[in-house]
Design a protein around this motif. Structure first.
Motif, PDB file in Angstrom:
ATOM      1  N   LEU A   1     -32.936 -15.943   5.049  1.00 17.32           N
ATOM      2  CA  LEU A   1     -33.800 -15.658   6.190  1.00 17.32           C
ATOM      3  C   LEU A   1     -33.180 -14.639   7.139  1.00 17.32           C
ATOM      4  CD1 LEU A   1     -36.277 -16.138   7.943  1.00 17.32           C
ATOM      5  CD2 LEU A   1     -35.117 -18.136   8.934  1.00 17.32           C
ATOM      6  N   ARG A   2     -31.915 -14.793   7.493  1.00 18.48           N
ATOM      7  CA  ARG A   2     -31.314 -13.871   8.457  1.00 18.48           C
ATOM      8  C   ARG A   2     -31.271 -12.449   7.902  1.00 18.48           C
ATOM      9  NH1 ARG A   2     -25.914 -12.639   7.552  1.00 18.48           N
ATOM     10  NH2 ARG A   2     -24.842 -13.861   5.960  1.00 18.48           N
ATOM     11  N   ARG A   3     -31.143 -12.324   6.598  1.00 16.44           N
ATOM     12  CA  ARG A   3     -31.138 -10.991   5.996  1.00 16.44           C
ATOM     13  C   ARG A   3     -32.539 -10.395   5.952  1.00 16.44           C
ATOM     14  NH1 ARG A   3     -26.869 -11.527   0.888  1.00 16.44           N
ATOM     15  NH2 ARG A   3     -25.008 -11.912   2.179  1.00 16.44           N
TER      16      ARG A   3
ATOM     17  N   ILE B   1     -22.371  -5.760   5.932  1.00 19.36           N
ATOM     18  CA  ILE B   1     -21.400  -4.715   5.575  1.00 19.36           C
ATOM     19  C   ILE B   1     -20.082  -5.076   6.260  1.00 19.36           C
ATOM     20  CG2 ILE B   1     -20.767  -2.279   5.897  1.00 19.36           C
ATOM     21  CD1 ILE B   1     -22.900  -2.512   3.869  1.00 19.36           C
ATOM     22  N   GLY B   2     -18.986  -5.016   5.524  1.00 19.15           N
ATOM     23  CA  GLY B   2     -17.690  -5.289   6.124  1.00 19.15           C
ATOM     24  C   GLY B   2     -17.239  -4.134   7.002  1.00 19.15           C
TER      25      GLY B   2
ATOM     26  N   ARG C   1     -29.712   7.780  10.475  1.00 17.20           N
ATOM     27  CA  ARG C   1     -30.073   6.626  11.301  1.00 17.20           C
ATOM     28  C   ARG C   1     -29.829   5.319  10.546  1.00 17.20           C
ATOM     29  NH1 ARG C   1     -36.078   7.618  13.144  1.00 17.20           N
ATOM     30  NH2 ARG C   1     -35.815   5.444  13.848  1.00 17.20           N
ATOM     31  N   PHE C   2     -30.132   5.311   9.267  1.00 15.27           N
ATOM     32  CA  PHE C   2     -29.871   4.118   8.454  1.00 15.27           C
ATOM     33  C   PHE C   2     -28.373   3.830   8.392  1.00 15.27           C
ATOM     34  CE2 PHE C   2     -29.583   2.296   3.950  1.00 15.27           C
ATOM     35  CZ  PHE C   2     -29.769   0.996   4.389  1.00 15.27           C
ATOM     36  N   ALA C   3     -27.568   4.866   8.205  1.00 14.51           N
ATOM     37  CA  ALA C   3     -26.112   4.683   8.172  1.00 14.51           C
ATOM     38  C   ALA C   3     -25.606   4.134   9.502  1.00 14.51           C
ATOM     39  CB  ALA C   3     -25.426   6.004   7.842  1.00 14.51           C
ATOM     40  N   ALA C   4     -26.177   4.606  10.605  1.00 12.30           N
ATOM     41  CA  ALA C   4     -25.764   4.122  11.929  1.00 12.30           C
ATOM     42  C   ALA C   4     -26.124   2.652  12.111  1.00 12.30           C
ATOM     43  CB  ALA C   4     -26.415   4.969  13.018  1.00 12.30           C
ATOM     44  N   ILE C   5     -27.283   2.242  11.607  1.00 15.67           N
ATOM     45  CA  ILE C   5     -27.688   0.837  11.697  1.00 15.67           C
ATOM     46  C   ILE C   5     -26.739  -0.031  10.874  1.00 15.67           C
ATOM     47  CG2 ILE C   5     -29.490  -0.819  11.075  1.00 15.67           C
ATOM     48  CD1 ILE C   5     -31.543   1.400  11.697  1.00 15.67           C
ATOM     49  N   LEU C   6     -26.385   0.439   9.684  1.00 13.64           N
ATOM     50  CA  LEU C   6     -25.457  -0.321   8.848  1.00 13.64           C
ATOM     51  C   LEU C   6     -24.112  -0.498   9.547  1.00 13.64           C
ATOM     52  CD1 LEU C   6     -26.122   1.262   5.328  1.00 13.64           C
ATOM     53  CD2 LEU C   6     -26.679  -1.070   6.047  1.00 13.64           C
TER      54      LEU C   6
ATOM     55  N   GLY D   1     -25.543  -3.975  10.809  1.00 13.56           N
ATOM     56  CA  GLY D   1     -25.189  -4.324   9.440  1.00 13.56           C
ATOM     57  C   GLY D   1     -23.834  -5.011   9.390  1.00 13.56           C
ATOM     58  N   VAL D   2     -22.926  -4.557  10.243  1.00 11.23           N
ATOM     59  CA  VAL D   2     -21.601  -5.183  10.343  1.00 11.23           C
ATOM     60  C   VAL D   2     -21.677  -6.504  11.101  1.00 11.23           C
ATOM     61  CG1 VAL D   2     -19.270  -4.925  11.294  1.00 11.23           C
ATOM     62  CG2 VAL D   2     -20.372  -2.989  10.160  1.00 11.23           C
ATOM     63  N   SER D   3     -22.342  -6.498  12.253  1.00  6.61           N
ATOM     64  CA  SER D   3     -22.391  -7.711  13.070  1.00  6.61           C
ATOM     65  C   SER D   3     -23.138  -8.848  12.382  1.00  6.61           C
ATOM     66  CB  SER D   3     -23.033  -7.415  14.429  1.00  6.61           C
ATOM     67  OG  SER D   3     -24.407  -7.067  14.279  1.00  6.61           O
TER      68      SER D   3
END
Length: 254
Positions: A105-107, A46-47, A31-36, A40-42
């Motif tokens: 803040l956004r992070r 994460i690129g 689930r964490f990988a899916a969020i990234l 995480g990309v948007s």
């Protein structure tokens, strides 16, 4: 957690070695990988090109460092960014108390959302630079991943270390070289002789390297400070612990 009007990228399947590290929490790691791969990309954490190698380069790469910390350790992750290594460690090791330190803040908003979505009750998010939080946050263990060169990283992290604490700095192939070149500067900060440690050689093609530095004395104005004992020895027998965790409560989310 979805992209706004965009189709989320699909992360690759977890590699076979992931189950050995995450045990019965492998679904939480997925689930964490899916969020990234999604927000995480948007959010620019994460690129998009990193998505195909999320596990080997990020999630599993960070989680294997869990064997650096003893049971029930309190760990500060400096410059947490996308929760790497902090969230990956907390998923692999629910016994750890993990404090994510991030100035943007956004992070921090994104991190708080991820922590809530994954149900990681042992993780807290703290907004600010490490040097700003010195005096209000401290732990026997501080870690960071690819934040800065070793001497600069140590200047940020040492104020967060408790007396006798250990900095576990994730580094690449240049770990030993940096340690040698920065030894004098590290000594002036009160850190002892560092050790380069390998992690995850049994589950990754290339093991992860950390530089482990113990705070032998607290630097003080006008004096060298006093020496103190370390927070405890490094955990041993990680395979035995993982086997025990695999037989625990299924799907537990701390």
């Amino acid at each position: 957690m979805k992209h706004d009007g965009e189709t989320p990228l699909t992360p690759p399947a977890a590699p076979s070695g992931a189950a050995a590290v995450f045990g019965d929490r492998i679904e939480l790691a997925e689930r964490f990988a899916a969020i990234l791969a999604d927000t995480g990309v948007s959010h620019g954490l994460i690129g998009p090109r990193e998505v195909p190698r999320l596990w080997e380069r990020h999630v599993l790469n960070c989680a294997v460092v869990e064997d650096a910390f003893p049971e029930d350790a309190r760990v500060i992750d400096v410059g947490s960014g996308a929760g790497l290594p902090g969230i990956a460690l907390a998923v692999a090791r629910p016994d750890l108390e993990v404090l994510l330190v991030e100035p943007m803040l956004r992070r921090t908003t994104w991190l708080e959302g991820v922590v809530a979505e994954l149900g990681l009750r042992s993780v807290t998010v703290h907004r600010g630079r490490a040097e700003e939080l010195a005096g209000s946050l401290s732990a026997p263990w501080v870690t960071a991943r690819a934040v800065a060169r070793l001497d600069k990283l140590a200047r940020w992290c040492v104020p967060l270390l408790e007396e006798g604490g250990t900095l576990v700095a994730m580094k690449g192939r240049s770990a030993a070289e940096e340690l040698g070149e920065d030894a004098a500067a590290l000594g002036r900060l009160g850190l002892g002789e560092g050790v380069v440690t390998e992690h995850g050689g049994d589950v990754l093609e290339e093991p992860v390297l950390t530089v482990d530095l113990r705070l032998e004395r607290r630097r003080e104005r006008g004096g060298a400070g006093r020496r103190s004992k370390g927070p405890g020895s490094r955990r041993a027998g990680s395979r035995r612990r993982r086997a025990g965790r695999a037989g625990g409560e299924p799907g537990r989310q701390d």
